[in-house]
Structures are given as C-alpha cells and as structure tokens.
Scaffold this active site. Structure first.
Site, PDB file in Angstrom:
ATOM      1  CG  HIS A 240      -1.262  -1.774   0.991  1.00  0.00           C
ATOM      2  ND1 HIS A 240      -2.819  -1.381   0.789  1.00  0.00           N
ATOM      3  CD2 HIS A 240      -1.797  -2.345   2.318  1.00  0.00           C
ATOM      4  CE1 HIS A 240      -3.237  -2.477   1.000  1.00  0.00           C
ATOM      5  NE2 HIS A 240      -2.208  -2.746   2.324  1.00  0.00           N
TER       6      HIS A 240
HETATM    7  C1  BDR Z   1      -2.817   0.470   5.396  1.00  0.00           C
HETATM    8  O1  BDR Z   1      -3.117   0.085   6.277  1.00  0.00           O
HETATM    9  C2  BDR Z   1      -1.471  -0.229   7.723  1.00  0.00           C
HETATM   10  O2  BDR Z   1      -2.337  -1.715   8.218  1.00  0.00           O
HETATM   11  C3  BDR Z   1      -1.241  -0.156   5.803  1.00  0.00           C
HETATM   12  O3  BDR Z   1       0.399   0.175   6.782  1.00  0.00           O
HETATM   13  C4  BDR Z   1      -1.890   0.549   5.308  1.00  0.00           C
HETATM   14  O4  BDR Z   1      -1.162   1.908   5.541  1.00  0.00           O
HETATM   15  C5  BDR Z   1      -3.712  -0.278   4.534  1.00  0.00           C
HETATM   16  O5  BDR Z   1      -5.096  -0.288   4.868  1.00  0.00           O
END
Ligand code: BDR
Ligand code: CA
Length: 311
Positions: A240
């Site tokens: 992400h």
């Molecule tokens: C986001 O939530 C966290 O778990 C990850 O680091 C990312 O920023 C994804 O939903």
C-alpha cells in the site's frame, strides 16, 4: 530541485518499504522530517521502526518526530494480526542507536508548513497528526502544496470493516478534517494498492540485491504476505504505502479521476468509509484525485532499483 516533503507514518512493513524508497531518492525528495503516529502498532514501536529505517538507509540527518499516540476522538485500533508484534516482523534489524527529535510531530508539521511554503505531506497511516495540526493552525493549509495519502477504498470496499480501510477507520475525524481542508489531495485507495501485489519473483529480486536494505525488505515482505494470501487468496500482499512515494517519483505509473470525497463519521456500520462521487452524482466540486490505475511492473522496477542504491 528536490521536492520538500514530510512523511507521516505508522510502520508497518509497507510503511517501512515506503520510507526506504524515499530515503533512497534524495535527488528528487528533500525529506524535511519523518513524523510518527500510532496505528499499525503503538507509537513507541512506530517511532522505533521509523528510526530503524533511517539507520538502515544511513541517512541519520533525517529527523524522526514522535506524534500522537491515539486518534483524535475514537480509541486506537492496532493491526498486529497483519504486521506482527513489532510492526516490522521479518526485518531482523538491531534496535536503533539514534533517538527521535525532542519536538512533537504536530508542532514540527505546523512550523515546517509555515517556514517552507509548497511542502507536500505524504501520509501512510491514520491522519491524526495532520488533523491535529490543521485544527490548531488552520492557516497552514494555504501553504501546503498537496497531501498524497494512502487510505480509503471505494469499488474495493474496506479491509478493516466491510466499508472502511484501516488508515481512515482508525481516525475518521482526522480524515474528515483533511478532506474538508481545501488542500489538494491525491488518494491511494485499496482500489490501486491491491494492484501492487508482491510475488515470489518480486521478493526474490530484493534478496538478489545483495545489500542490507534488500535483505530487510525481502524479510519483511515474506512475513507480511502471509495475512493477505490467507484472507484474499492472492499471490502476494499489497504494498500500500510505497505507492505514495512512487507517485511523487514517477506519477506516470498511475492514473485516476478528480472526484468529491467525503468521510463517514457518524454511522457505526460504515464508520470511516470514503464515499467517492466517482460518477459526479452530486453538484460538489472535486476535492481529491482518486487513483485507481497502476503500472505494477513499473512500480516494482522503481522500488527494486531504488532499494538497490541503499547500503
Ligand atoms: C494501510 O493500513 C496499514 O495496515 C498499512 O500500513 C497501510 O497504511 C492499508 O490499509
Ligand atoms: Ca501505514
């Protein structure tokens, strides 16, 4: 000239990889500071993990500022079930020798926005620090060039509740302040990050780099993949947060649409939902570039090449 940025983050393996990508890109990105927030794991760990990445990248002059230890209104929700007890399980690194700066992250963000007109905020976690800074000093919005944020999901739905993505769900009140701020926003929702999937070959490429950063990246991703593989049945896990930094470095890898986006802050059922007016069904003017397309091979090529530049 290198673009002045602040990275606000809650590492997290994918945050950690995003930090390495930025720290490896000094020609393009002038990191004024890294600010930490509670999210994936509690604040003491997100700060420790950010310091570890600064040390791994051998960029000790990049200061880490510790921020808010809980969301503005709601209780903190963490995600050890995804990221492990430390947040960066799999990295296998020593505890950092460097310390965070004495200034609170919110104070740093306000001061930096006043001192450096045209900064970009890159947010990789819950928006608590930014929401708090904008509540204390709303006038800083005028000097901020843009906020590029990882958060939300629309056609993909949520990953924390059926309606909400983790970063927005964790602090919907802060997200609401950001989306109403008038600052130009670029949003990396699950719709695009779920195209940035790891694979055995992509992780192997980090191993092959032969440097410490490549080994730590591969180790973190091997741990991180297991959750998404089980839940979604995909070949790997979505990286992400590095999409935010990759967008600054190579915007041509991405495509999206200008939309009006609003945050759900009242209904428990859909709390933290990013409601995107994709089809222009309301008269509201767009407030956000919503990204939904990615050249995933180009993204991994960039990431691997940059992490290969590190020690
Ligand atoms: C986001 O939530 C966290 O778990 C990850 O680091 C990312 O920023 C994804 O939903
Ligand atoms: Ca994150």
């Amino acid at each position: 000239m290198a673009q002045p940025i602040i990275i606000d983050t809650d590492p997290g393996q994918d945050d950690a990889v995003a930090l390495l990508l930025a720290l490896a890109s000094a020609d393009e990105l002038n990191i004024l500071g890294i600010t930490t927030v509670a999210g994936n794991v509690p604040l003491d760990l997100t700060t420790r993990n950010a310091l570890m990445m600064v040390e791994l990248a051998d960029r000790p002059s990049v200061a880490v500022y510790q921020g808010c230890d809980r969301p503005m209104v709601r209780p903190l929700v963490t995600a050890e079930f995804v990221h492990g007890k430390t947040g960066i399980d799999g990295a296998e690194l020593p505890n950092p020798a460097i310390e965070p700066a004495a200034t609170h992250a919110v104070e740093f963000i306000v001061d930096a926005a006043r001192a450096t007109p045209g900064i970009t905020l890159c947010t990789l976690g819950p928006l608590t620090n930014i929401g708090t800074a904008l509540s204390r000093a709303p006038e800083i919005a005028d000097g901020i060039e843009e906020i590029v944020l990882m958060g939300g999901g629309f056609f993909e739905g949520g990953n924390t509740t059926p309606a909400a993505e983790f970063n927005i769900y964790d602090d919907p009140q802060a997200a609401d302040i950001v989306f109403r701020s008038g600052i130009r926003l670029v949003m990396m929702p699950l719709d695009v990050t779920h195209q940035a999937l790891t694979s055995d070959a992509r992780v192997e490429a980090f191993h092959h780099l032969g440097n410490r950063a490549g080994a730590a990246t591969a180790g973190m991703l091997e741990f991180y993949e297991r959750y998404d593989r089980e839940r979604y049945g995909t070949v790997g896990a979505p990286l992400h947060d590095p999409t935010v930094i990759a967008y600054l470095l190579e915007p041509g890898l991405f495509g999206g649409r200008e939309c009006y986006v609003e945050i759900e802050t009242t209904s428990e059922l859909t709390m933290g939902m990013t409601v995107v007016d994709w089809w222009k069904l309301t008269p509201n003017e767009p407030n956000c570039l919503v990204i939904n397309q990615l050249d995933d091979d180009g993204f991994y090529a960039l990431l691997t090449e940059r992490i290969g530049r590190l020690p």
